[in-house]
Design a protein around this motif. Sequence first.
Motif, short mmCIF file in Angstrom:
data_model
loop_
_atom_site.label_atom_id
_atom_site.label_comp_id
_atom_site.label_asym_id
_atom_site.label_seq_id
_atom_site.Cartn_x
_atom_site.Cartn_y
_atom_site.Cartn_z
N MET A 1 10.26 11.92 -4.15
CA MET A 1 9.38 10.85 -4.66
C MET A 1 8.30 11.44 -5.56
O MET A 1 7.53 12.31 -5.15
N GLN B 1 11.64 4.25 -5.28
CA GLN B 1 13.05 4.66 -5.27
C GLN B 1 13.78 4.19 -6.53
O GLN B 1 13.78 3.01 -6.87
N ASP C 1 8.67 4.39 2.64
CA ASP C 1 8.49 5.47 1.67
C ASP C 1 7.01 5.72 1.40
O ASP C 1 6.57 6.86 1.28
N VAL D 1 10.75 12.47 0.77
CA VAL D 1 10.52 11.27 1.56
C VAL D 1 11.84 10.53 1.76
O VAL D 1 12.50 10.15 0.79
N ASN D 2 12.26 10.35 2.99
CA ASN D 2 13.44 9.54 3.33
C ASN D 2 14.67 9.90 2.50
O ASN D 2 15.40 9.03 2.02
#
Length: 273
Positions: free
Chosen positions: A21, A66, A86, A16-17
Motif C-alpha cells: 500500500m 487497493q 486496509d 497490508v493485507n
Amino acid sequence: MDQQATAGSETGYAPVNGMQMYYELHGAGGTPLLLLHGGLFDIEQQFGALLPGLSAGRRVIAMDFQGHGRTSDIDRPLNTRDLASDVVGLLEHLEVREVDIFGFSVGGAVALHLAVNRPDLIRKLIVSSVSFRPDGDRGENSEAVAAMTVDMIAGTPMEERYLTVSPHPDREHLQGLLDKLGRYDAGATGWSDDAVRGIAAPTLITVGDCDMVKLEHAVRFLQLRGGDVNGDFEGVPASQLAVFPGTTHFFGLAKTGLVQEVVTTFLDSPLFR
C-alpha cells in the motif's frame, strides 16, 4: 521511506493485507489528518491541489486504495469493509493511534465505516459526497460506473494517471479495476439511523448542490448528527453540513479554496462531543 515526493513530504509502501500500500506523509503537528480518495482516483488526482493548504501546520497521511494509484491490486473484490481493514493496517504500520479523517465518495464510505466500528481511531470525521444508505443516491452514477469500459475513459486524466503510476500499467488491469468498482458494495444496505446517530466523532458532511447524493439525504445525515437546529438559541452543533455551489460528484473537491477553508475551519475548531 522509498523517496521524497515533494519538499517536506515522505512516501513509502506498507505491507497490508497481502498488498503493498502506497502512502504519503506531509506536514507536521497536531492530530494527523488521513485522506481517503474516491474510486478511480488517487492521492494526487483527488487531493493534490488541497495538500499544501491541508498540511500547513498539521500532519497529513494520504494513501492509495487497493488497485488505485501506486498501490498493487490483489485477488479480492472492492468493498468498504476490506478497504477499512486496509486503513487500519496502514495506521498500525505507521504506529498512529488517532486521526482526523477526510474521505470522498468511496473514501467517505470507508471513513464512515471506521467512525461506526472503530470510534477509538477517529477524532473528527469529514465525509464528502457519500450517502449512509443507498436510497440517498440518485442512482445514475452507480449505473454509469457499472457499465464503464476502458474505451469510455480513453484519453482522460484517469486513464493517463493509471497507465503512468500503477504497478500493473495496462488496459486489462484497468478494466479489472473498473469491473470491481462496478460491483462495489453490491447488495449493501448501508447504516441505520441509530448507527449514524451513535457516531462519537464530530462530523462535517459536504456535498455538491448537483451531486449524486440527494440534498435531502445530506440534511437527514446532518439531523442524525445533531444538526439542523436554531443555533442562535441552542448553540451551533459540533456536526455541520457544507453544500458546495455549482458542484457535481465528479468535481466534488474541485473548488480548492472553498473546500480548504471549510475543512480546515472545522478541523481547527474546539472539540465538542
